[in-house]
Design a protein around this motif. Sequence first.
Motif, PDB file in Angstrom:
ATOM      1  N   ARG A 114      10.461   7.172  11.789  1.00  0.00           N
ATOM      2  CA  ARG A 114      10.232   6.015  10.821  1.00  0.00           C
ATOM      3  C   ARG A 114       8.761   6.174   9.723  1.00  0.00           C
ATOM      4  O   ARG A 114       7.874   5.953  10.719  1.00  0.00           O
ATOM      5  N   ARG A 115       9.391   5.363   8.849  1.00  0.00           N
ATOM      6  CA  ARG A 115       7.723   5.822   7.895  1.00  0.00           C
ATOM      7  C   ARG A 115       7.323   4.483   7.448  1.00  0.00           C
ATOM      8  O   ARG A 115       8.271   3.737   6.624  1.00  0.00           O
ATOM      9  N   THR A 116       6.631   3.854   7.434  1.00  0.00           N
ATOM     10  CA  THR A 116       5.795   3.350   6.696  1.00  0.00           C
ATOM     11  C   THR A 116       4.928   2.894   5.709  1.00  0.00           C
ATOM     12  O   THR A 116       4.037   3.379   5.835  1.00  0.00           O
ATOM     13  N   VAL A 117       4.910   2.012   4.686  1.00  0.00           N
ATOM     14  CA  VAL A 117       4.015   1.897   3.752  1.00  0.00           C
ATOM     15  C   VAL A 117       3.391   0.967   3.881  1.00  0.00           C
ATOM     16  O   VAL A 117       3.646  -0.466   4.654  1.00  0.00           O
ATOM     17  N   VAL A 118       1.785   1.311   4.399  1.00  0.00           N
ATOM     18  CA  VAL A 118       0.733   0.788   4.621  1.00  0.00           C
ATOM     19  C   VAL A 118       0.509  -0.488   4.161  1.00  0.00           C
ATOM     20  O   VAL A 118      -0.093  -1.717   3.882  1.00  0.00           O
ATOM     21  N   ALA A 119      -0.024   0.536   2.623  1.00  0.00           N
ATOM     22  CA  ALA A 119      -1.008  -0.163   1.016  1.00  0.00           C
ATOM     23  C   ALA A 119      -0.610   0.994   0.397  1.00  0.00           C
ATOM     24  O   ALA A 119      -1.413   2.420   0.753  1.00  0.00           O
ATOM     25  N   HIS A 120      -1.209   0.399  -0.996  1.00  0.00           N
ATOM     26  CA  HIS A 120      -1.423   1.528  -2.018  1.00  0.00           C
ATOM     27  C   HIS A 120      -3.121   1.375  -2.150  1.00  0.00           C
ATOM     28  O   HIS A 120      -4.412   0.543  -1.535  1.00  0.00           O
ATOM     29  N   ALA A 121      -3.881   2.375  -2.476  1.00  0.00           N
ATOM     30  CA  ALA A 121      -5.072   3.132  -2.204  1.00  0.00           C
ATOM     31  C   ALA A 121      -5.457   3.922  -3.385  1.00  0.00           C
ATOM     32  O   ALA A 121      -3.744   4.365  -3.819  1.00  0.00           O
ATOM     33  N   LYS A 122      -6.482   3.737  -4.038  1.00  0.00           N
ATOM     34  CA  LYS A 122      -7.433   4.255  -5.127  1.00  0.00           C
ATOM     35  C   LYS A 122      -8.060   5.425  -4.636  1.00  0.00           C
ATOM     36  O   LYS A 122      -9.262   5.845  -4.160  1.00  0.00           O
ATOM     37  N   LEU A 123      -7.330   6.761  -5.003  1.00  0.00           N
ATOM     38  CA  LEU A 123      -7.746   8.088  -4.576  1.00  0.00           C
ATOM     39  C   LEU A 123      -8.135   8.446  -3.035  1.00  0.00           C
ATOM     40  O   LEU A 123      -9.935   8.103  -3.266  1.00  0.00           O
ATOM     41  N   PRO A 124      -7.684   7.975  -2.296  1.00  0.00           N
ATOM     42  CA  PRO A 124      -7.871   7.363  -0.343  1.00  0.00           C
ATOM     43  C   PRO A 124      -8.709   8.988  -0.104  1.00  0.00           C
ATOM     44  O   PRO A 124      -8.260   9.948  -0.672  1.00  0.00           O
TER      45      PRO A 124
END
Length: 384
Positions: free
Chosen positions: A222-232
Amino acid sequence: MAAAAPPGGAERAYTGHGTVSGQGRSVDVDSDVLLAGTNTAGGNGAPGAGGGWWTASTAAEGGSPPYAVWAGRLDGTGEKKLISPDDGRHHVHPVTDGKTVVWAAYQDRWCYLLARPLDGGPVQQLTSSQGIGCAFTTLGVEGKTVTYTDVGYKSRTTRAVYLRMGEGDPVSIPPTGGGNPRTTSTSAPSLHDGRIAFNDCKYTGSTGTLCRIAVLDVATGRRTVVAHAKLPAPTAITSRYVYWLEVEDGENRPRALHRANLDGSDPVVISPASGGNALIIDGLTASEDAVTVAARTAAAQTVGARTVSARTAGTRTAGGTAGPESATKLWQFSPGGEHRERVSCNSGDQILPASAGARQVVWIDTTTGKRDLVTRTQPAGACG
């Protein structure tokens, strides 16, 4: 040839807090020395910690390769162990869970991922890669599970990868939505309780680089998107939270520290990228009890810039490094960000931190004029 004994000698191991000598002078330290004078440079010298043990990559005096991987107990007892073979390869990036040491080795155009039990036994080759600029970075180990970033310079692809030692081939974690392999990437995995946090990025000419922080459950897929991020940049994961660094608009290096639950809920900015207390963060590590970063303050950034200008004009500080006011320091936060403390009040650079569990951290410290592997079990506090 790899060093036959750890640099610095056994007499310097775990000195306790106090005064030590370094380059002909005495300096006050509040950390315990685990290994004096690792002689390694840059990210190759990043230590690991876990299960009551530390790992580090060392070099001969002067820092010339090849490097060798050593391990020892976090409490300073017992003999240090030479983990890597003396085979001419460059052995770097070691990590451990207290049972196994995993590290990368380089020779010519070949990259190798290696493992060895701490209680002895042969070195095991987990995988290998070939090509100019190939690399295995951001390693992690937990039981039989190993994670890493596979950088294929020739193929121009970067992938977060995991494998189960002795149970099959490495598994690349694909980017969301597919697309041109050269404009998509997954990277910077961190591992805890069978879950992997990682960066998932895609570049398009119209939107630039768009990234997500995601979590993969190895057992279920299972794959979960936690957040969108700027150049993490780096990630860190615990049983409850995912931590990551990201930049603000117009910046090009990690500065803000973020946290969210494993399902993406309750996002928090623990350390903002701007404001009077802002930190310029480059390193990240976490445990259940704390999250630790290597950073400078905005004021230190200004002082550092002036120091560089002074050096350009012919003025240098001792050892050719910036003074203590512009050095990188370790800062430790509570998981919710309510408390912020300095890990150590040592005057030198404090870099490449690795959590050793609870609030203990190991890191590379330059206070003595050398690159020492040191530790503290509790933060020092305010460092007035």
